[in-house]
Scaffold this active site. Sequence first.
Site, PDB file in Angstrom:
ATOM      1  N   LYS A  40      46.519 -93.101  88.729  1.00  0.00           N
ATOM      2  CA  LYS A  40      46.622 -93.107  87.348  1.00  0.00           C
ATOM      3  C   LYS A  40      47.894 -92.876  86.761  1.00  0.00           C
ATOM      4  O   LYS A  40      48.830 -92.200  87.472  1.00  0.00           O
ATOM      5  CB  LYS A  40      45.443 -92.505  86.603  1.00  0.00           C
ATOM      6  N   ARG A 136      34.063 -81.943  79.800  1.00  0.00           N
ATOM      7  CA  ARG A 136      34.858 -82.979  79.240  1.00  0.00           C
ATOM      8  C   ARG A 136      34.077 -84.222  78.996  1.00  0.00           C
ATOM      9  O   ARG A 136      33.798 -84.550  78.104  1.00  0.00           O
ATOM     10  CB  ARG A 136      36.072 -83.356  80.331  1.00  0.00           C
ATOM     11  N   TYR A 263      73.252 -80.288  69.728  1.00  0.00           N
ATOM     12  CA  TYR A 263      72.767 -80.486  68.263  1.00  0.00           C
ATOM     13  C   TYR A 263      72.578 -78.744  68.033  1.00  0.00           C
ATOM     14  O   TYR A 263      72.130 -78.056  68.981  1.00  0.00           O
ATOM     15  CB  TYR A 263      71.688 -81.057  68.194  1.00  0.00           C
ATOM     16  N   MET A 310      68.252 -86.986  72.756  1.00  0.00           N
ATOM     17  CA  MET A 310      67.144 -88.007  73.412  1.00  0.00           C
ATOM     18  C   MET A 310      67.729 -88.693  74.383  1.00  0.00           C
ATOM     19  O   MET A 310      66.847 -88.912  75.295  1.00  0.00           O
ATOM     20  CB  MET A 310      67.187 -88.841  72.017  1.00  0.00           C
TER      21      MET A 310
END
Length: 368
Positions: A40, A136, A263, A310
Amino acid sequence: MKSSPHRHTAAVINLENIAENINRVRGHLPGQPELWAVVKANAYGHGAVRVARHIHDMVEGFCVSNLDEALELRQHLITQPLLVLSGIVPANVDLARANGISLTCPSLEWLELIIEEHQDLTGLKVHVKVDSGMGRIGMRSADEVNQVIRLLDQEGMQFEGLFTHFATADEANPDKFEQQRQTFDNLVSQLERRPRYIHSTNSAAALWHSEQVGDIERLGIGMYGLNPSGEAIELPYELKPALSLVSELTHVSKIPKGETVGYGATYELAEDSYVGTVSIGYADGWTRDMQGFYVLVNGKKAEIIGRVSMDQMTIKLDKDYKIGTPVTLIGRDGDEEITAQDIANWRKTIAYEVVCLLSDRIYRKYIG
């Protein structure tokens, strides 16, 4: 998101390490349980199709998280049994039946919904989920499970399996594990009839509770060579990490003392420094909190300075390097090594998250 094979950054997957890990786990399991590989989340970031193809004949089945993951494997000629570990959208059940995909029944209500929506469910293979304490999905009473079994028989579906999932098999304290185990075993003892498969164990249970392994061992993170417990419990035998993450310097400049980098100007240089740029960022799963961690360049640690952007990040170098100099983000360079667990420790998370977050934009290169 499109894979970028022409970019500087790649995740290198050693398929032979995955195969060797499978053999090591199998060799330590008592009895002869079937081994179903959990692929998965794109095989925990390792590439589901390529991994499944490589180990296809080494395992008896595969587990995925949703129907689309299962369909992708079928479309790439994976013919082994497939089990979707979560409940799917009831309207899509016919797709699973047509492709021979086994489904998880998480509740009596879910089963009633698919019966209501489909005229013919004959032959649909179902594994019934028991909630033994994870909280769950799954059923918590033998009465509800037996109602489900009767409905499966009535509608011509195959009651193929019954399973649960342990919440703390990877923790040193065994109390919760024992509580769940007893709850599950007690429910199994009250079944009106037994399915082909009863299973409960993940990688952690296989490593530290192998006596609990039933008809199937669901092998996930251990297959990829990572310790399910992080560093809480030592592995009983060696597993080989299958993934390394590499890049290279795309730009190097000498920046004067007092200048800022990145940044928000969050990093100020305390001295004249060589600063290198690496082609990876938070869009690749290399998250912003990696500022202050390090990578390896020429066998030495190079601090990540400034905020991770990014698509790029910046590192402080010990000298001037040429563009194209290799950068190791996960893996070994000389005497130094960075593991997925090291990154997890820095982020205060688990290695599962580190590898699963590596986005599809990072090209997967396979060896072995």
